[in-house]
Design an enzyme around this catalytic site. Structure first.
Site, PDB file in Angstrom:
ATOM      1  N   ASP A 163      -0.388 -33.517 -69.555  1.00  0.00           N
ATOM      2  CA  ASP A 163       0.142 -32.450 -70.391  1.00  0.00           C
ATOM      3  C   ASP A 163       0.416 -33.057 -71.770  1.00  0.00           C
ATOM      4  O   ASP A 163       0.506 -34.279 -71.910  1.00  0.00           O
ATOM      5  CB  ASP A 163       1.425 -31.909 -69.757  1.00  0.00           C
ATOM      6  CG  ASP A 163       2.065 -30.796 -70.562  1.00  0.00           C
ATOM      7  OD1 ASP A 163       1.331 -30.013 -71.188  1.00  0.00           O
ATOM      8  OD2 ASP A 163       3.309 -30.734 -70.590  1.00  0.00           O
ATOM      9  N   ALA A 164       0.579 -32.214 -72.771  1.00  0.00           N
ATOM     10  CA  ALA A 164       0.778 -32.730 -74.136  1.00  0.00           C
ATOM     11  C   ALA A 164       2.262 -32.913 -74.462  1.00  0.00           C
ATOM     12  O   ALA A 164       2.775 -34.033 -74.462  1.00  0.00           O
ATOM     13  CB  ALA A 164       0.104 -31.798 -75.148  1.00  0.00           C
TER      14      ALA A 164
END
Length: 319
Positions: A163-164
């Protein structure tokens, strides 16, 4: 003479993440160390089944045979004593895992030993242990979920998915979204498109993975170590992610900007050996199809305080 680990990825994996030790953990919780010790000795010749992190560890270790020098080191870390850890050692031998380092702390917390072993990534199923590491150590750390059902890992490549926000990047942007709204988040990201995002807890790990790719004998596009970003972001907030990675000099093989769609189908199609996210809402579905780890917030972080307040408010509203 000490080894130089600057270009070696060191993964610390708990015995419970590597092998299925849920029954044993239940015995420990109910009967304490004495009951656990008795159970382990009685079942010493029973082979342990593979755990959630096993496919990742097995595939990572294979990369050493492709590189000109060792690029992966795995340390099995356990709060077992050396005596009760014999089953783990037997399983390692049975599955032909080329491991040379392990740590049996005899009940002591593992967090203080991560620096001693130069660990870059620590995987565990003990939430309290993971929180301690997040709060005190300098390595990427995740709470490992139960194994997915019907998962068939690719064996010739290793695939990391991240995920970012609040994982690879800091939680600042996510906090704007959580405390304000989506419009405020997009406005902030568009205005700061050319300002690199700050490091999150997995930023150094991502840089190290990118560095290790360079030691494999094939071009970056054909690397057997693949990295994907799978994020809920979408236009116009996607550009800041791309520009930040370029600023870091990190090559990401694949990126999926989901715009709020469920991540599990993309992760299954990608064939992730592990996916790291900070939000349970994304991991509930994803962990059923690929191995997953949750990235906890630091105890004193704004996101943690927001989470606590949200849960408190939800509790108040139920009254």
């Amino acid at each position: 003479m000490g080894l130089d680990f600057s270009e070696i990825l060191v993964v610390g994996v708990s015995s419970r993440a590597l092998f299925n030790l849920e029954k044993e953990n239940e015995v420990f919780d109910k009967e304490g160390i004495e009951g656990f010790r008795k159970y382990q000795l009685e079942h010493e010749n029973e082979l342990l089944e593979k755990g959630t992190a096993f496919p990742l560890i097995e595939s990572l270790l294979k990369l050493n045979s492709l590189a000109k020098k060792p690029i992966i080191e795995v340390v099995v870390m356990s709060r077992n004593s050396p005596e009760t850890g014999v089953r783990v050692l037997k399983a390692i031998k049975h599955y032909n895992l080329p491991l040379t380092r392990w740590a049996f702390s005899g009940g002591e917390p593992l967090a203080p030993f991560l620096d001693a072993f130069d660990v870059d990534l620590f995987l565990s199923k003990d939430e309290k242990e993971v929180q301690k590491v997040i709060d005190s150590a300098n390595c990427a750390t995740a709470l490992i979920y139960d194994p997915p059902t019907d998962y068939k890992p690719e064996t010739e490549r290793v695939k990391f998915a991240f995920d970012a926000d609040a994982v690879v990047f800091s939680e600042e942007s996510e906090l704007i979204y959580k405390t304000k709204d989506l419009a405020a988040f997009h406005k902030h990201e568009e205005e700061n498109e050319d300002v690199p995002l700050n490091d999150g807890p997995f930023a150094e790990l991502l840089r190290k993975l990118s560095k290790i790719q360079e030691h494999l004998p094939m071009t970056i596009e054909l690397t057997p170590l693949r990295i994907a970003i799978v994020t809920a972001r979408y236009a116009p907030s996607h550009m800041r992610v791309n520009k930040t990675l370029r600023n870091w000099g990190v090559y990401v093989d694949e990126a999926y900007f989901m715009g709020g769609l469920s991540k599990d189908k993309v992760l299954k199609a990608f064939g992730a050996h592990i996916f790291f996210d900070d939000q349970e809402i994304h991991l509930d579905g994803s962990s059923k199809v690929v191995p997953c780890g949750r990235v906890l917030y630091k105890s004193d972080s704004p996101m943690k305080q927001f989470e606590i307040k949200k849960n408190t408010d939800a509790g108040e509203n139920k009254k």
